[in-house]
Design a protein around this motif. Sequence first.
Motif, PDB file in Angstrom:
ATOM      1  N   ILE A 117       0.863  -1.179   0.000  1.00 55.64           N
ATOM      2  CA  ILE A 117       0.000   0.000   0.000  1.00 55.64           C
ATOM      3  C   ILE A 117       0.901   1.231   0.000  1.00 55.64           C
ATOM      4  N   LEU A 118       0.964   1.906  -1.138  1.00 54.75           N
ATOM      5  CA  LEU A 118       1.739   3.142  -1.228  1.00 54.75           C
ATOM      6  C   LEU A 118       0.866   4.318  -0.801  1.00 54.75           C
ATOM      7  N   LEU A 119       1.525   5.381  -0.346  1.00 55.78           N
ATOM      8  CA  LEU A 119       0.804   6.540   0.181  1.00 55.78           C
ATOM      9  C   LEU A 119       1.226   7.805  -0.542  1.00 55.78           C
ATOM     10  N   ALA A 120       0.220   8.585  -0.977  1.00 57.20           N
ATOM     11  CA  ALA A 120       0.496   9.905  -1.540  1.00 57.20           C
ATOM     12  C   ALA A 120       0.805  10.881  -0.403  1.00 57.20           C
ATOM     13  N   ASP A 121       1.122  12.119  -0.764  1.00 58.89           N
ATOM     14  CA  ASP A 121       1.464  13.105   0.259  1.00 58.89           C
ATOM     15  C   ASP A 121       0.330  13.348   1.240  1.00 58.89           C
ATOM     16  N   ASP A 122      -0.922  13.232   0.780  1.00 55.44           N
ATOM     17  CA  ASP A 122      -2.068  13.432   1.666  1.00 55.44           C
ATOM     18  C   ASP A 122      -2.561  12.125   2.288  1.00 55.44           C
ATOM     19  N   LEU A 123      -1.707  11.071   2.219  1.00 55.93           N
ATOM     20  CA  LEU A 123      -1.990   9.741   2.776  1.00 55.93           C
ATOM     21  C   LEU A 123      -3.094   8.996   2.025  1.00 55.93           C
ATOM     22  N   THR A 124      -3.357   9.398   0.802  1.00 53.87           N
ATOM     23  CA  THR A 124      -4.272   8.605  -0.025  1.00 53.87           C
ATOM     24  C   THR A 124      -3.603   7.272  -0.341  1.00 53.87           C
ATOM     25  N   PRO A 125      -4.256   6.144  -0.022  1.00 60.61           N
ATOM     26  CA  PRO A 125      -3.624   4.845  -0.274  1.00 60.61           C
ATOM     27  C   PRO A 125      -3.771   4.415  -1.728  1.00 60.61           C
ATOM     28  N   LYS A 126      -2.737   3.743  -2.240  1.00 58.25           N
ATOM     29  CA  LYS A 126      -2.767   3.237  -3.611  1.00 58.25           C
ATOM     30  C   LYS A 126      -2.186   1.820  -3.600  1.00 58.25           C
ATOM     31  N   ILE A 127      -2.946   0.883  -4.098  1.00 56.84           N
ATOM     32  CA  ILE A 127      -2.537  -0.524  -4.080  1.00 56.84           C
ATOM     33  C   ILE A 127      -1.537  -0.775  -5.200  1.00 56.84           C
ATOM     34  N   THR A 128      -0.444  -1.465  -4.861  1.00 58.25           N
ATOM     35  CA  THR A 128       0.580  -1.786  -5.856  1.00 58.25           C
ATOM     36  C   THR A 128       0.891  -3.278  -5.811  1.00 58.25           C
ATOM     37  N   ASP A 129       1.789  -3.719  -6.687  1.00 56.49           N
ATOM     38  CA  ASP A 129       2.302  -5.093  -6.727  1.00 56.49           C
ATOM     39  C   ASP A 129       1.172  -6.113  -6.901  1.00 56.49           C
ATOM     40  N   TRP A 130       0.707  -6.209  -8.115  1.00 55.15           N
ATOM     41  CA  TRP A 130      -0.360  -7.158  -8.436  1.00 55.15           C
ATOM     42  C   TRP A 130       0.211  -8.470  -8.961  1.00 55.15           C
ATOM     43  N   GLY A 131       1.415  -8.831  -8.493  1.00 58.35           N
ATOM     44  CA  GLY A 131       2.081 -10.040  -8.980  1.00 58.35           C
ATOM     45  C   GLY A 131       1.350 -11.320  -8.626  1.00 58.35           C
ATOM     46  N   MET A 132       0.622 -11.336  -7.496  1.00 58.70           N
ATOM     47  CA  MET A 132      -0.135 -12.525  -7.103  1.00 58.70           C
ATOM     48  C   MET A 132      -1.584 -12.467  -7.556  1.00 58.70           C
ATOM     49  N   SER A 133      -1.887 -11.422  -8.320  1.00 58.62           N
ATOM     50  CA  SER A 133      -3.283 -11.252  -8.738  1.00 58.62           C
ATOM     51  C   SER A 133      -3.663 -12.287  -9.788  1.00 58.62           C
ATOM     52  N   THR A 134      -4.958 -12.469  -9.928  1.00 54.81           N
ATOM     53  CA  THR A 134      -5.500 -13.370 -10.943  1.00 54.81           C
ATOM     54  C   THR A 134      -6.937 -12.966 -11.196  1.00 54.81           C
ATOM     55  N   THR A 135      -7.545 -13.602 -12.164  1.00 51.31           N
ATOM     56  CA  THR A 135      -8.949 -13.322 -12.423  1.00 51.31           C
ATOM     57  C   THR A 135      -9.819 -14.228 -11.577  1.00 51.31           C
ATOM     58  N   LEU A 136     -11.018 -13.788 -11.321  1.00 48.20           N
ATOM     59  CA  LEU A 136     -11.944 -14.608 -10.542  1.00 48.20           C
ATOM     60  C   LEU A 136     -12.219 -15.935 -11.238  1.00 48.20           C
ATOM     61  N   ALA A 137     -12.240 -15.928 -12.571  1.00 45.25           N
ATOM     62  CA  ALA A 137     -12.512 -17.164 -13.304  1.00 45.25           C
ATOM     63  C   ALA A 137     -11.375 -18.163 -13.161  1.00 45.25           C
ATOM     64  N   ALA A 138     -10.155 -17.673 -12.984  1.00 49.24           N
ATOM     65  CA  ALA A 138      -8.998 -18.572 -12.901  1.00 49.24           C
ATOM     66  C   ALA A 138      -8.571 -18.821 -11.466  1.00 49.24           C
ATOM     67  N   SER A 139      -9.322 -18.351 -10.482  1.00 49.76           N
ATOM     68  CA  SER A 139      -8.879 -18.439  -9.095  1.00 49.76           C
ATOM     69  C   SER A 139      -8.927 -19.855  -8.530  1.00 49.76           C
ATOM     70  N   ARG A 140      -9.458 -20.838  -9.294  1.00 44.46           N
ATOM     71  CA  ARG A 140      -9.428 -22.230  -8.816  1.00 44.46           C
ATOM     72  C   ARG A 140      -8.017 -22.791  -8.835  1.00 44.46           C
ATOM     73  N   ASP A 141      -7.128 -22.136  -9.582  1.00 46.04           N
ATOM     74  CA  ASP A 141      -5.736 -22.592  -9.642  1.00 46.04           C
ATOM     75  C   ASP A 141      -5.052 -22.263  -8.319  1.00 46.04           C
ATOM     76  N   THR A 142      -4.657 -23.282  -7.590  1.00 51.39           N
ATOM     77  CA  THR A 142      -4.029 -23.085  -6.282  1.00 51.39           C
ATOM     78  C   THR A 142      -2.525 -23.326  -6.339  1.00 51.39           C
ATOM     79  N   SER A 143      -1.959 -23.343  -7.566  1.00 45.22           N
ATOM     80  CA  SER A 143      -0.533 -23.622  -7.687  1.00 45.22           C
ATOM     81  C   SER A 143       0.332 -22.439  -7.262  1.00 45.22           C
ATOM     82  N   ILE A 144      -0.231 -21.243  -7.297  1.00 45.22           N
ATOM     83  CA  ILE A 144       0.516 -20.069  -6.878  1.00 45.22           C
ATOM     84  C   ILE A 144       0.429 -19.970  -5.365  1.00 45.22           C
TER      85      ILE A 144
END
Length: 429
Positions: free
Chosen positions: A290-317
Amino acid sequence: MPPERAGRAAALILITALLFAILCPAVSGAGGPPDHANASPQGIESASKAPNENKGRDTPEETPTPLPSPEETVTPADTPTVATPEATTTDAAAGNNPNPGRQGAAPDWFVGFTLLALLLIVAATVLGARYLKRPPEEETGSAATILSGAHRTVLSRPPGFPPELAERYDRVAFVGRGGLGQVFSAVRRDDRRTVAVKIPVVYDEATGKTFMKEMRFWEDLAHENIVAVYSVNILPVPFVEMEFLPRTLELLEKPLPVETAARIAAGIAAGLAYAHERGVIHRDIKPRNILLADDLTPKITDWGMSTTLAASRDTSITGFTLAYAAPEQIAPERFGRTDARTDIYQLGAVFYEMATGKAPFSRENLAGLAEAILQKQPVPPSEINPDFAGLDQIILRCLAKDPADRYRSAGEVLDAIRAVMGGAGDERT
């Protein structure tokens, strides 16, 4: 001392030594040898017979004083010698200066040269001392810069940054490294904008495919609570250029004030809701991501473990951070596959840490930590920090073991926070 500085210091010492070498012989011979320091009796006799320069004047002619015989010049040690006026006159006429060291004074130009040489030596010594005391970072010039707020030295191209990207970026600094890639801050040469550049840790086929998959999901997400992606390319090397933010939630001192924690949690929930609506789940929500802007607005980063809901049955990751992992990530055979509610659990774990200053579960070893996540109930946040009494229910519901007992969507979490905090996380506030 760096080799470059040692070489320059040696040059300064050599110049100073040469000045001394030029100056010392000249100074030693400036007065010249005493003209009559070794005058013999015969020389004195010749000088005494020189023509009288005052001849022809009205003054009476001086009678030369006869030289004493060798026997007369020997005076017993106990007999005092008295200098007579005649002897003094004779010595002066013969050129026997009582102070032979002052004989032959140096000319004015030589004195000026001597003073100038001394000034040069002093200046070289002072400048050399100041140079040797100068901190190394002042010497690097454009090769090193201190970024505001980063508190670290920035090299022109730190180790790990591809040389193929040197024409595109300068002032590159290493920021961090994850499971799939490493991130650098850099300044674009074309418009001088500071950006973040992410490249794979290694260049093999498996890493390349996973890296590009992450970019494919991330590139399509454009939301104020998600780090923006500016460019994705595989040439000249695989890399992604994105929004640069120097701070992470991990670096904030915790626990946080209620209003600040609620606003950050609401921003994370809003970003997740946007991604979930587009069929993308993150699966690695934690303070470092969770990165933060100067006013502490949060921004989500690092989507390396992300996947689609349709492919989320794959538990190999299996890449995730255990302290913030949901039960289904540890025991999918018991709690089912990962989905959007996995992100909600991790949001609850981050919210819990912002309220209490620690993760919901902590054990000395991984096995004990995994067992606590699967079996134990977390202590209500208000028992650690009473200021969060009104948010206990929201945080504990996000942390429910069974995904069915959690909020059904991140949008519901956002609505619940706003209801308690009176609009916390709303853009209008």
